[in-house]
Design a protein around this motif. Structure first.
Motif, PDB file in Angstrom:
ATOM      1  N   VAL A  88       0.855  -1.184   0.000  1.00  0.00           N
ATOM      2  CA  VAL A  88       0.000   0.000   0.000  1.00  0.00           C
ATOM      3  C   VAL A  88       0.888   1.230   0.000  1.00  0.00           C
ATOM      4  CG1 VAL A  88      -1.945  -1.103   1.163  1.00  0.00           C
ATOM      5  CG2 VAL A  88      -0.177   0.001   2.535  1.00  0.00           C
ATOM      6  N   ASP A  89       0.352   2.328  -0.477  1.00  0.00           N
ATOM      7  CA  ASP A  89       1.094   3.588  -0.472  1.00  0.00           C
ATOM      8  C   ASP A  89       1.008   4.191   0.924  1.00  0.00           C
ATOM      9  OD1 ASP A  89       1.662   3.332  -3.174  1.00  0.00           O
ATOM     10  OD2 ASP A  89      -0.158   4.397  -3.778  1.00  0.00           O
ATOM     11  N   LEU A  90       2.143   4.549   1.464  1.00  0.00           N
ATOM     12  CA  LEU A  90       2.188   5.023   2.842  1.00  0.00           C
ATOM     13  C   LEU A  90       1.361   6.287   3.036  1.00  0.00           C
ATOM     14  CD1 LEU A  90       3.486   4.052   5.446  1.00  0.00           C
ATOM     15  CD2 LEU A  90       5.451   5.514   4.963  1.00  0.00           C
ATOM     16  N   LYS A  91       1.283   7.108   2.025  1.00  0.00           N
ATOM     17  CA  LYS A  91       0.523   8.360   2.148  1.00  0.00           C
ATOM     18  C   LYS A  91      -0.976   8.102   2.305  1.00  0.00           C
ATOM     19  CE  LYS A  91       0.184   9.037  -2.881  1.00  0.00           C
ATOM     20  NZ  LYS A  91      -1.234   8.661  -2.972  1.00  0.00           N
ATOM     21  N   ASP A  92      -1.435   6.926   1.910  1.00  0.00           N
ATOM     22  CA  ASP A  92      -2.853   6.592   1.984  1.00  0.00           C
ATOM     23  C   ASP A  92      -3.214   5.846   3.270  1.00  0.00           C
ATOM     24  OD1 ASP A  92      -3.219   7.693  -0.545  1.00  0.00           O
ATOM     25  OD2 ASP A  92      -2.747   5.798  -1.540  1.00  0.00           O
ATOM     26  N   VAL A  93      -2.271   5.726   4.172  1.00  0.00           N
ATOM     27  CA  VAL A  93      -2.476   4.932   5.381  1.00  0.00           C
ATOM     28  C   VAL A  93      -2.743   5.835   6.571  1.00  0.00           C
ATOM     29  CG1 VAL A  93      -1.308   3.394   7.010  1.00  0.00           C
ATOM     30  CG2 VAL A  93      -1.109   2.985   4.557  1.00  0.00           C
ATOM     31  N   ASN A  94      -3.713   5.455   7.384  1.00  0.00           N
ATOM     32  CA  ASN A  94      -4.006   6.131   8.645  1.00  0.00           C
ATOM     33  C   ASN A  94      -3.296   5.380   9.763  1.00  0.00           C
ATOM     34  OD1 ASN A  94      -5.305   7.907  10.458  1.00  0.00           O
ATOM     35  ND2 ASN A  94      -6.848   6.351  10.906  1.00  0.00           N
ATOM     36  N   VAL A  95      -2.688   6.109  10.691  1.00  0.00           N
ATOM     37  CA  VAL A  95      -1.957   5.490  11.797  1.00  0.00           C
ATOM     38  C   VAL A  95      -2.591   5.917  13.114  1.00  0.00           C
ATOM     39  CG1 VAL A  95       0.295   5.168  12.898  1.00  0.00           C
ATOM     40  CG2 VAL A  95       0.162   5.604  10.433  1.00  0.00           C
TER      41      VAL A  95
END
Length: 716
Positions: A88-95
């Motif tokens: 997955v693209d890291l920019k599209d991930v919620n943490v």
């Protein structure tokens, strides 16, 4: 497994997930092995899961960071690991941060530089499993072989036809599949994210005000408290007069509070108000009479005098091989010197604070906490509350360095909340933080060694300083478990006669972990003495270490140090010093170059640092951590120390516990050794080598040997 700390309702609210979702996490078997499990939501299974990864029907991916983010980079590195194998693209991930729960997340202490090295293999396996489950679900939908499909940027693609499903379209079917048993991880050469200097996800949040630190958190109806604590560590409250305090607008409560600090009780008077300002003004108006009888009021000079006397004793042997005593007794010439390192405060940028809400059937805590699982267990035990009824929520931390892994301030906040029957935020001022500790212990070392024919014949080290082990587990008669911390293991292969001993030394001063723990003081003594032995042998200090550190990884690190610093081409009137230390499974070598400053004093021209930390995630984070470690080490070596007079700490704030200024910071050049070894730590190992490399450089330039820290570079 116990009930999930991230409840379905709260998780859905936090992440915006609705409808079907794919959840992946671990269940831990009795032998401690982590087994990947798949479910439709985090509460559905009798074996509760920890939901490290959640993907909703829209394709939104939420990753859980199980460790604290205090500047060291876990908020970036944990997602970067997971996103690599998940595709997955890291920019599209919620943490989001996990709540404290060791049964679900394993150890959650952010310390010992352990975040990546303890969990990266499990996280790689987990995220690769998630990818393969999604690929299997897509293949089943298309009625094709999974080998004809691959994952990329949050989608599964069928290679022959080019058909695609985004992950959200697959979660319902994927959640019904069993986790595959044999997962093949990527080769390092195939990484797209790991090993790359990606921009940190938390940087924008910390610059635009979006990041929530402990002091930013607010609860409905919350009050604010400060505590006037006894300035002597073991003193008690004899009496107090709160008449003037209660006249301050907003002050609601004034009462005695007791806080456990290891095996002692620290007493103070809490002032609780409707605002931080009102609480602080009320504290200023408070009149307290202290009872400081029945214990020693220590002075700093007495501490070191006693340590030096204690170093005449043999102490408790931690490690011994060969016959160092016999050889030293017969040696024609023996070096016998003492090194001294100071007490230090942690001085994190964000002072301590904690919110607690004690209720009869549950306790909830919010704040900058390095060890949420430890806090959960401690509060559960001390307040007789079932552990699943204690929730510990992490915020961002403005620095920690070990201090925010301690249990005293959440306990104190919970005590105050219980007393007022409502939520409260307890705030420590900079003065509270500086004068109350706990501190890095000041330690003295005796080093003896014999050289013959240019070779080390025997070495004997003794250390006298407070033992953290004695606070956490009051056993006596056992050597400090960190006696050799910082000293490289290959030395034990090449130095046949060597011993390390701990001379027990007790003081009524609370001491605990400080960045790199005992390596921060051991490294100065042990590597400084190696440098002295090199000069006694008439050998180049770097070549001398090369001869004794025969491990292949150490040899490569030395080669790199020599190459990048120009060690062999150093000129007259330039001072060069080297030191190499190891802690938390990483080795760091540093070379410091100094010169004489116009008008007197020493100036640091440059620092070269080479780290071998094995497998790593983000080189930019490594560079930042080593630079920060060197600056912290510079302060501890040349700028600040904690001292005591009549049982009182003499420093209060940054006007008398001064920090290095930006104009004091030399150019720092960082290099990382690439290899396939297991991951080591990053946040702490960069600190210990600096002070011995600096003092060795000063000796190289001036002939003056510095064995006591801190020292003033302007007066050399």
């Amino acid at each position: 497994m116990s009930t999930s700390t991230i409840s379905r309702r709260n998780f859905l609210r936090a992440t915006g997930i609705t409808g079907a979702a794919l959840c992946l996490g671990f269940s831990f078997s009795a032998d401690g092995k982590a087994n990947v499990i798949v479910a439709t939501d985090a509460d559905q299974s009798a074996i509760e899961m920890n939901a490290w990864i959640k993907i909703d029907a829209s394709g939104k991916v939420t990753l859980v960071d199980h460790r604290a983010e205090m500047g060291q980079g876990s908020y970036q590195s944990v997602p970067q690991i997971i996103a690599e194998e998940l595709e997955v693209d890291l920019k599209d991930v919620n943490v989001i941060f996990a709540q404290g729960d060791p049964k679900k997340y394993g150890g959650q202490i952010t310390g010992g530089s352990s975040t990546v090295r303890d969990s990266y293999k499990r996280l790689l396996k987990l995220s690769a499993t998630a990818r393969e489950v999604l690929i299997a679900a897509a293949a089943a939908k298309w009625k094709v072989s999974a080998t004809d499909c691959y994952a990329q940027s949050g989608t599964v693609i069928h290679k022959p036809s080019g058909k695609k499903f985004h992950y959200g379209e697959l979660v319902a079917d994927a959640s019904k599949l069993d986790a595959p048993k044999n997962i093949v991880l990527k080769k390092r050469s195939d990484y797209k994210l790991i090993g790359k200097p990606l921009h940190r996800k938390d940087t924008p949040m910390k610059t635009n005000g979006e990041a929530i630190f402990g002091l930013d958190k607010k609860l409905p109806g919350m009050l604010y408290a400060v505590v006037e604590r006894n300035p002597r560590f073991r003193g008690k409250v004899k009496s107090f007069d709160a008449a003037a305090t209660k006249k301050i607008p907003g002050v609601k409560h004034v009462f005695v509070v007791k806080m456990e600090v290891f095996n002692t009780i620290r007493e103070g008077v809490a002032v609780v108000a409707t605002s931080t300002w009102a609480a602080m003004q009320g504290r200023k108006a408070l009149k307290v009479i202290w009872d400081d009888t029945g214990f020693e009021h220590v002075n700093i000079a007495d501490i070191y005098t006693r340590q030096h006397e204690e170093l005449k004793k043999e102490g408790l042997f931690f490690k011994k091989q060969g016959d160092p005593d016999g050889i030293l007794t017969k040696a024609e010439k023996m070096l016998d010197v003492v090194y001294q390192t100071p007490y230090q405060a942690h001085s994190a940028m964000e002072p301590l604070n904690c919110i607690a809400h004690y209720q009869k059937d549950k306790i909830e805590i919010w704040g900058p906490i390095q060890a949420p699982d430890w806090v959960q267990g401690d509060i559960s035990q001390k307040f007789k509350m079932p552990i699943d009824k204690v929730r510990v929520n992490m915020t961002f931390l403005g620095g920690g360095f070990g201090r925010k892994a301690f249990l005293d301030y959440p306990y104190e906040a919970t005590m105050i909340s219980k007393q007022i029957d409502g939520p409260v935020q307890v705030i420590w001022t900079r003065e509270d933080d500086t004068t109350q500790g706990p501190y890095r212990a000041g330690i003295s070392y005796r080093a003896q060694g014999a050289i013959a024919n240019g070779q080390i014949m025997a070495v004997k080290f003794r250390m006298a300083g407070q033992n953290i082990d004695h606070w956490s587990d009051p056993k006596r008669g056992v050597a400090n478990s960190s006696t050799t911390e910082g000293f490289l293991a290959p030395y034990f292969e090449s130095i046949k006669n060597i011993s390390f001993a701990d001379v027990p030394f007790e003081m009524p001063i609370p001491n605990m972990w400080w960045r790199s723990v005992y390596a921060s003081t051991n490294g100065f003594a042990y590597e400084s003495f190696i440098d002295e032995l090199a000069h006694e042998a008439g050998k180049d200090p770097l070549d001398f270490r090369r001869a004794y550190l025969k491990d292949e990884r150490c040899q490569k690190l030395i080669d790199k140090l020599e190459e990048v610093s120009g060690w062999k081409s150093r000129k007259k009137n330039e001072g060069y010093g080297v030191a190499i230390t190891e802690c938390f499974s990483s080795t760091v070598g540093q070379i410091v170059k100094v010169s004489q400053k116009a008008g007197g004093g020493i100036i640091i021209d440059k620092v070269w640092a080479v780290m071998d930390c094995g497998w790593y995630v983000n080189p930019d984070i490594i560079h930042a951590q080593i630079e920060g470690s060197i600056i912290m080490a510079l302060g501890a070596a040349t700028t600040h120390e904690i001292t005591f007079k009549d049982g009182l700490v003499e420093q209060r704030n940054f006007y008398d516990y001064k920090m290095p200024r930006i104009t004091d910071i030399p150019p720092i050049e960082v290099h990382i050794i690439d290899n396939d070894a297991d991951a080591g730590g990053v946040g702490e190992p960069g600190l210990p080598a600096f002070s011995p490399a600096l003092t060795a450089a000063i000796f190289d330039l001036t002939g003056k040997r510095i064995r006591k820290l801190p020292f003033d570079m302007a007066n050399i």
